[in-house]
Design an enzyme around this catalytic site. Structure first.
Site, PDB file in Angstrom:
ATOM      1  N   ASN A   1      -5.217   4.672  -3.066  1.00 27.25           N
ATOM      2  CA  ASN A   1      -5.251   3.997  -1.773  1.00 27.25           C
ATOM      3  C   ASN A   1      -6.165   2.783  -1.716  1.00 27.25           C
ATOM      4  O   ASN A   1      -6.056   1.979  -0.803  1.00 27.25           O
ATOM      5  CB  ASN A   1      -5.621   4.994  -0.679  1.00 27.25           C
ATOM      6  CG  ASN A   1      -4.413   5.807  -0.305  1.00 27.25           C
ATOM      7  OD1 ASN A   1      -3.477   5.284   0.267  1.00 27.25           O
ATOM      8  ND2 ASN A   1      -4.407   7.065  -0.695  1.00 27.25           N
TER       9      ASN A   1
ATOM     10  N   GLU B   1      -1.130  12.449  -2.373  1.00 29.37           N
ATOM     11  CA  GLU B   1      -1.719  11.507  -3.324  1.00 29.37           C
ATOM     12  C   GLU B   1      -2.936  12.115  -4.020  1.00 29.37           C
ATOM     13  O   GLU B   1      -3.953  12.397  -3.387  1.00 29.37           O
ATOM     14  CB  GLU B   1      -2.095  10.215  -2.612  1.00 29.37           C
ATOM     15  CG  GLU B   1      -0.851   9.379  -2.317  1.00 29.37           C
ATOM     16  CD  GLU B   1      -1.077   8.287  -1.290  1.00 29.37           C
ATOM     17  OE1 GLU B   1      -2.178   8.219  -0.745  1.00 29.37           O
ATOM     18  OE2 GLU B   1      -0.135   7.526  -1.049  1.00 29.37           O
TER      19      GLU B   1
ATOM     20  N   THR C   1      -1.393  -3.633  -4.328  1.00 25.36           N
ATOM     21  CA  THR C   1      -1.340  -4.444  -5.557  1.00 25.36           C
ATOM     22  C   THR C   1      -0.521  -3.774  -6.641  1.00 25.36           C
ATOM     23  O   THR C   1      -0.138  -2.629  -6.519  1.00 25.36           O
ATOM     24  CB  THR C   1      -2.766  -4.716  -6.079  1.00 25.36           C
ATOM     25  OG1 THR C   1      -3.460  -3.490  -6.156  1.00 25.36           O
ATOM     26  CG2 THR C   1      -3.463  -5.667  -5.144  1.00 25.36           C
TER      27      THR C   1
ATOM     28  N   THR D   1       4.046   9.124   6.817  1.00 23.58           N
ATOM     29  CA  THR D   1       5.056   8.384   6.063  1.00 23.58           C
ATOM     30  C   THR D   1       5.857   9.325   5.243  1.00 23.58           C
ATOM     31  O   THR D   1       5.698   9.456   4.046  1.00 23.58           O
ATOM     32  CB  THR D   1       4.540   7.299   5.128  1.00 23.58           C
ATOM     33  OG1 THR D   1       3.800   6.372   5.877  1.00 23.58           O
ATOM     34  CG2 THR D   1       5.694   6.517   4.490  1.00 23.58           C
TER      35      THR D   1
END
Lengths: 392, 392
Positions: free
Chosen positions: B387, B263, B392, B184
């Site tokens: 992750n 991340e 949310t 991504t």
């Protein structure tokens, strides 16, 4: 026909087998760290080892022995005896030359840190504590643990129609590094069935595909993975299909125990892929799912993120089409061949499924008849914690 | 000869290009979530997309357009428009029919959650905020961020010997899911060089191999990965080698920025594999290292666990031998063709290397001439946190 019944005693459930675990000071605080499995009679051996090119010294040693029968397996934890070259094999020879009398063609198996020479003196001292008349499979299963949080053993009694019966039992260690193509997992299986070496090897090769090679904790493959089956033929009984099913039950149970005990794992997930072009493609897709970090972290977060399931199948390289794919969490289908069924109500249902300790994620690729089941776990903070400072 | 100089302005560094980012209410709290890149002149386009079979609607839309020139790219974050079938492509057509006058053959690019229809009304409203005279590449780079912690842009001016010059600039977003086979990640490159479409595509295909396809954050490959190069030829200048080097500099810089911003990543590690049978095997081994969970968590723990490096190379499937392998942390060789050099002193030195934000792990396989450099990061608690509850 035949009957397969749970029994007790792990590797000692099979007649004529003995086992125990002792503490040789390899682990801290007097924890058990060395085990043996001994048989009064010499045993035929079937084996499956890691596919890792850097396979450890115990595997080299085993292969150098050629064709042989044995009645003794020595196992240690805390040190893998891997990346130790020829010296690692010589260390094994030296250690095994200290076996008690009555031991024939002993073999060794190790698990632990890579790249450190075997603490020979401690191991040789530890071997003096072995009592070959002990039948304490539970102690042996504890001694071979590394990051496992519980010991793993199982046994079955197989009753054949003619009134004869045989036993099969095993101990295993798993956790961490558990991967589709074998991983830092050790499994020692004993049986008193009267099975030939070649048939035992053939059945082991077959059963390993859908058991130990179908599980994944972190996608890494270790230098030491070993499955050994020892048969002493003591029962005189054997029936091919019964033996195969019992072998599958032993290995399937222990494989799932390993996933359940994956480092920091809180969930045991079955990835059921159907409708693939063939079984090989189904296996690729199922293992891609069980290995995906994004899927594993979504499991940990109990987030029914079906988009990651679709994306992972798409990225796995197998033939797949958005308009033919079906995805379900247990019995709840969230995506059906182009139709997104994942509304707020469905999300709630799936979130409940994901709170369970065990559930199934199914993907039907809608192309052919290929199918495969892989087993995986989630990845949470505990995994990171364990692996960030494993050596310390 | 030629000179390549850093410059400012990202995608607007190239003559005749405009860009901006706006907030359309897709992200929370008024953060920018939509961007455009616009050129006064129509542009040739070169492209590389994800290899994921579930590629998203914007990629389908692009492919359906066949051969075309464009002067407008619309980009949104928060929604990937993936797994949305034909409706997803129709949504793009409807959105793009709202482009301002002067826009020719507009294309779209999306990143965000998979499996949710595009919020068309919000996007069409957002497009009304676009001012095609703006040259705010920094705003555009912010608008396309998802879990990125910093915006990514870069530009170079290339001065040729004959006194002519051209510009090349780019914006990108990465983080998460970044994988050797594209992930991504979105990257939009503009240039005013006078390069032909076919040569631009050829050079892009070549350069992507050692840049975006050499990086890994978590081994997953997304549905939306896109690299686009738009050239309007405005400068009239071009020289193949100079363009290729500038393109490499742009893509290499942004690829490393993506890894640095993986991340939860705290370290940027170069995996340099040499001495492999061939370049392809070197690439497999290097990427296996950058993808290994056990290696990544060891990095996070700043633990120079060279055994995991050896084991991962051994498990990668490439030709490798324990007695030919060499492993180094920066300049410290810890294992040299059978000899373990990892004593207490060496461990201290390597631990210091691993405390750095950037270092190199080298493996020489000692077999042939194959080499490859892959780039990866560590995996820590932050990755799991991000992750486990991404949606949310």
């Amino acid at each position: 026909m035949y009957n397969i019944l749970y029994s007790q005693g792990g590797v000692c459930a099979s007649e004529g087998f003995f086992a125990d675990g002792v503490s040789a000071g390899l682990k801290k605080e007097g924890a058990k760290d060395m085990a043996f499995i001994y048989s009064e009679d010499e045993c035929e051996v079937a084996s499956v080892f890691t596919t890792n090119k850097m396979y450890a010294a115990p595997i080299k040693h085993f292969r150098l022995m050629g064709e042989f029968k044995t009645n003794f397996v020595l196992i240690n934890s805390k040190n893998a005896n891997a990346m130790t070259g020829k010296a690692g094999v010589e260390d094994i020879n030296e250690v095994l030359s200290n076996c008690q009398s009555g031991v024939k063609n002993p073999i060794m198996s190790s698990t632990g840190v890579i790249g450190v020479r075997l603490p020979k003196a401690k191991i040789i001292e530890g071997m003096k504590l072995f009592d070959l008349t002990k039948r304490d499979s539970a102690s042996a299963s504890k001694a071979i643990m590394t990051t496992d949080t519980f010991a793993k053993e199982v046994a079955f009694k197989v009753a054949l129609d003619d009134g004869s019966s045989f036993n099969i039992g095993a101990i295993a260690k798993g956790a961490g590094m558990i991967n589709p193509a074998m991983a830092t997992m050790l499994c020692f299986i004993t049986t008193d069935a009267k099975v030939s070496k070649s048939e035992m090897q053939e059945l082991l090769d077959d059963v390993v595909k859908t058991t130990f090679n179908a599980i994944s904790v972190d996608g890494d493959t270790s230098t030491n993975d070993t499955v050994l089956v020892l048969s002493n033929g003591r029962s005189g009984a054997y029936e091919r299909e019964a033996f195969k099913e019992a072998l599958f039950k032993v290995m399937h149970f222990l494989a799932l125990e390993m996933v359940r005990d994956g480092e920091g794992a809180t969930k045991l997930v079955t990835y059921k892929v159907t409708g693939a072009k063939d079984d090989a493609e189904a296996e690729i897709a199922a293992k891609a799912l069980s290995d995906s970090l994004l899927v594993k972290t979504a499991l940990f977060g109990e987030d029914p993120n079906w988009g990651r399931i679709a994306s992972t199948v798409g990225a796995s390289g197998v033939e797949a089409y958005e308009e033919k794919l079906k995805i379900s969490f247990d019995n709840f289908c969230v995506y059906d061949r182009g139709e997104i069924l994942f509304d707020a109500e469905m999300e709630k249902k799936c979130a409940v499924v994901m709170q369970h300790k065990k559930f199934t994620i199914s993907c039907d690729l809608g192309i052919g008849e290929g199918s495969f089941k892989a087993y995986g776990c989630d990845l949470g903070h505990e995994y990171v914690k364990i692996n960030a400072d494993y050596r310390t």
